[in-house]
Design a protein around this motif. Structure first.
Motif, PDB file in Angstrom:
ATOM      1  N   VAL A 132      69.461  87.001  13.222  1.00  0.00           N
ATOM      2  CA  VAL A 132      70.467  87.648  12.377  1.00  0.00           C
ATOM      3  C   VAL A 132      70.613  86.823  11.099  1.00  0.00           C
ATOM      4  N   THR A 133      70.456  87.482   9.960  1.00  0.00           N
ATOM      5  CA  THR A 133      70.583  86.824   8.660  1.00  0.00           C
ATOM      6  C   THR A 133      71.851  87.317   7.970  1.00  0.00           C
ATOM      7  N   PHE A 134      72.748  86.389   7.635  1.00  0.00           N
ATOM      8  CA  PHE A 134      74.019  86.736   6.998  1.00  0.00           C
ATOM      9  C   PHE A 134      73.917  86.476   5.491  1.00  0.00           C
ATOM     10  N   LEU A 135      74.255  87.498   4.713  1.00  0.00           N
ATOM     11  CA  LEU A 135      74.217  87.398   3.257  1.00  0.00           C
ATOM     12  C   LEU A 135      75.538  87.885   2.681  1.00  0.00           C
ATOM     13  N   GLU A 136      75.888  87.395   1.495  1.00  0.00           N
ATOM     14  CA  GLU A 136      77.081  87.855   0.793  1.00  0.00           C
ATOM     15  C   GLU A 136      76.703  88.308  -0.612  1.00  0.00           C
ATOM     16  N   ILE A 137      77.308  89.397  -1.050  1.00  0.00           N
ATOM     17  CA  ILE A 137      77.128  89.895  -2.410  1.00  0.00           C
ATOM     18  C   ILE A 137      78.489  89.872  -3.095  1.00  0.00           C
ATOM     19  N   GLU A 138      78.611  89.047  -4.143  1.00  0.00           N
ATOM     20  CA  GLU A 138      79.851  88.950  -4.906  1.00  0.00           C
ATOM     21  C   GLU A 138      79.712  89.712  -6.215  1.00  0.00           C
ATOM     22  N   THR A 141      88.535  95.938  -4.701  1.00  0.00           N
ATOM     23  CA  THR A 141      89.206  95.050  -3.755  1.00  0.00           C
ATOM     24  C   THR A 141      89.342  95.694  -2.381  1.00  0.00           C
ATOM     25  N   SER A 142      89.412  97.031  -2.355  1.00  0.00           N
ATOM     26  CA  SER A 142      89.533  97.733  -1.069  1.00  0.00           C
ATOM     27  C   SER A 142      88.254  97.617  -0.236  1.00  0.00           C
ATOM     28  N   PHE A 143      87.144  97.192  -0.853  1.00  0.00           N
ATOM     29  CA  PHE A 143      85.888  96.997  -0.132  1.00  0.00           C
ATOM     30  C   PHE A 143      85.545  95.518   0.038  1.00  0.00           C
ATOM     31  N   ASP A 144      86.504  94.656  -0.244  1.00  0.00           N
ATOM     32  CA  ASP A 144      86.298  93.231   0.006  1.00  0.00           C
ATOM     33  C   ASP A 144      86.113  93.011   1.514  1.00  0.00           C
ATOM     34  N   ASN A 145      85.092  92.272   1.868  1.00  0.00           N
ATOM     35  CA  ASN A 145      84.724  91.982   3.270  1.00  0.00           C
ATOM     36  C   ASN A 145      84.144  93.196   4.006  1.00  0.00           C
ATOM     37  N   TYR A 146      83.767  94.220   3.282  1.00  0.00           N
ATOM     38  CA  TYR A 146      83.071  95.366   3.872  1.00  0.00           C
ATOM     39  C   TYR A 146      81.715  94.866   4.380  1.00  0.00           C
ATOM     40  N   VAL A 172      54.026  86.026  12.632  1.00  0.00           N
ATOM     41  CA  VAL A 172      53.872  84.572  12.746  1.00  0.00           C
ATOM     42  C   VAL A 172      54.871  83.910  11.799  1.00  0.00           C
ATOM     43  N   PHE A 173      55.711  83.001  12.340  1.00  0.00           N
ATOM     44  CA  PHE A 173      56.785  82.355  11.572  1.00  0.00           C
ATOM     45  C   PHE A 173      57.634  83.407  10.859  1.00  0.00           C
ATOM     46  N   ASN A 174      57.913  84.491  11.553  1.00  0.00           N
ATOM     47  CA  ASN A 174      58.543  85.648  10.918  1.00  0.00           C
ATOM     48  C   ASN A 174      59.276  86.468  11.978  1.00  0.00           C
ATOM     49  N   GLN A 175      60.377  85.924  12.461  1.00  0.00           N
ATOM     50  CA  GLN A 175      61.116  86.550  13.552  1.00  0.00           C
ATOM     51  C   GLN A 175      61.680  87.922  13.145  1.00  0.00           C
ATOM     52  N   PRO A 176      61.650  88.929  14.019  1.00  0.00           N
ATOM     53  CA  PRO A 176      62.331  90.190  13.741  1.00  0.00           C
ATOM     54  C   PRO A 176      63.782  89.941  13.334  1.00  0.00           C
ATOM     55  N   GLU A 177      64.291  90.775  12.427  1.00  0.00           N
ATOM     56  CA  GLU A 177      65.536  90.418  11.746  1.00  0.00           C
ATOM     57  C   GLU A 177      66.511  91.587  11.617  1.00  0.00           C
ATOM     58  N   ILE A 178      67.773  91.297  11.930  1.00  0.00           N
ATOM     59  CA  ILE A 178      68.900  92.133  11.524  1.00  0.00           C
ATOM     60  C   ILE A 178      69.516  91.459  10.304  1.00  0.00           C
ATOM     61  N   VAL A 179      69.762  92.233   9.255  1.00  0.00           N
ATOM     62  CA  VAL A 179      70.418  91.683   8.066  1.00  0.00           C
ATOM     63  C   VAL A 179      71.873  92.146   8.042  1.00  0.00           C
ATOM     64  N   VAL A 180      72.764  91.217   7.771  1.00  0.00           N
ATOM     65  CA  VAL A 180      74.200  91.535   7.650  1.00  0.00           C
ATOM     66  C   VAL A 180      74.649  91.160   6.237  1.00  0.00           C
ATOM     67  N   VAL A 181      75.102  92.152   5.503  1.00  0.00           N
ATOM     68  CA  VAL A 181      75.569  91.915   4.130  1.00  0.00           C
ATOM     69  C   VAL A 181      77.076  92.169   4.073  1.00  0.00           C
ATOM     70  N   THR A 182      77.799  91.179   3.578  1.00  0.00           N
ATOM     71  CA  THR A 182      79.241  91.307   3.387  1.00  0.00           C
ATOM     72  C   THR A 182      79.541  91.391   1.908  1.00  0.00           C
ATOM     73  N   LEU A 183      80.254  92.437   1.504  1.00  0.00           N
ATOM     74  CA  LEU A 183      80.648  92.591   0.102  1.00  0.00           C
ATOM     75  C   LEU A 183      81.861  91.716  -0.185  1.00  0.00           C
ATOM     76  N   LYS A 184      81.813  91.027  -1.329  1.00  0.00           N
ATOM     77  CA  LYS A 184      82.918  90.168  -1.747  1.00  0.00           C
ATOM     78  C   LYS A 184      83.382  90.601  -3.138  1.00  0.00           C
ATOM     79  N   SER A 185      84.605  91.063  -3.193  1.00  0.00           N
ATOM     80  CA  SER A 185      85.149  91.539  -4.463  1.00  0.00           C
ATOM     81  C   SER A 185      85.682  90.374  -5.311  1.00  0.00           C
ATOM     82  N   LEU A 186      85.257  90.328  -6.565  1.00  0.00           N
ATOM     83  CA  LEU A 186      85.800  89.353  -7.511  1.00  0.00           C
ATOM     84  C   LEU A 186      86.775  90.021  -8.479  1.00  0.00           C
TER      85      LEU A 186
END
Length: 282
Positions: free
Chosen positions: A31-37, A43-48, A265-279
């Motif tokens: 599982v790969t966790f990413l954030e987009i600011e 603001t209503s989508f902060d932490n979406y 090889v050196f490339n595990q199957p992946e779920i990506v999790v993106v959290t939106l961060k409102s500025l």
């Protein structure tokens, strides 16, 4: 004679260890966790939270994909994006992949676009119909606007294999159609299977794009990166992680399954999790 037996034993042990490593690498899920600011995120989508599943290719992680399903449930997403190659054109088994949808229907709404493998089955309308029956938002060069008072747009385009146009021209025209009714100042997300059309996404001023297709380069070399990817050739640039250009962020999943090349090889199957961060200060 003794030395020869010792050498054979060492080779056998090394082969066994490599085999065990490859099995573990291809049968487990990271599982790969990413954030987009962004100031453009309301603001209503902060932490979406968005879970991205890509390039499943009819793979199975545990009985009825229980390993994959349980991981997604634990992540508590607000939305689940499927960015193409949900099935595999070489071993087409739609029912196996639909089990994932059925088990996660109550967790979060699904948004889906085709990949080249759906198109190659010549059964794409049936696939879309089955997903639609299960409540999946099938995005065919169109957008859905979500939210209450302040809204954002989620758009998606069909894989270019669906058209006889040159790929770049098709993508540009599909994007124009997908976002034709979306206000310019609205935060826009896009599901598009192929990552290397980044310039077109930038031109259309898409804020956040979700792609797959490259399988992480299939074989990754430590310290160097991906080896090869479709549409990009050797040592490709767009295979995983976040890429940014002129305000457009591109998230690329390494995907979950394999197709023509059966191992990673050196490339595990992946779920990506993106959290939106409102500025935003609205």
């Amino acid at each position: 004679m003794r030395g020869k037996l010792k050498a054979i034993l060492i080779i056998f042990i090394l082969t066994l260890l490599v085999g065990l490593y490859l099995y573990k690498e291809n049968s487990s899920i990271g599982v790969t966790f990413l954030e987009i600011e962004s100031l453009r995120i309301p603001t209503s989508f902060d932490n979406y939270r968005i879970v991205q599943l890509s390039d499943i290719h009819d793979s199975e992680f545990g009985e009825d994909n229980s390993k994959l399903v349980n991981k997604v449930k634990q992540l508590s997403p607000n939305a689940i994006f499927i960015t193409g190659d949900f099935i595999d054109g070489n071993r087409y088994d739609l029912e196996q992949s639909l089990k994932i949808i059925r088990q996660l229907q109550a967790v979060a709404p699904f948004f889906y676009v085709t990949g080249n493998h759906e198109i190659s089955t010549n059964d794409v309308e049936f696939i879309k119909g089955k997903l639609d029956e299960l409540g999946v938002h099938v995005l065919t060069n169109e957008s859905i606007i979500i939210g209450d008072e302040v809204k954002i747009a989620i758009g998606g385009i069909d894989d270019p294999l669906s058209s006889s146009l040159a790929e770049e021209q098709y993508v540009e025209e599909a994007l124009e159609k997908a976002f034709e009714d979306v206000p310019e100042d609205m935060f826009k997300m896009l599901l598009s299977h192929r990552p290397y059309e980044l310039d077109s996404y930038v031109t259309k001023r898409i804020d956040l794009v979700f792609s797959g297709h490259a399988h992480g380069g299939q074989i990754r070399i430590p310290g160097i990166g991906a080896l090869i990817a479709p549409g990009q050739g050797w040592f490709p640039e767009y295979t995983s992680g976040i890429h940014e250009k002129s305000g457009t962020h591109l998230v690329i999943s390494r995907g979950l399954g394999n197709s023509i090349i059966p191992i990673r090889v050196f490339n595990q199957p992946e779920i990506v999790v993106v959290t939106l961060k409102s500025l935003s200060t609205e």
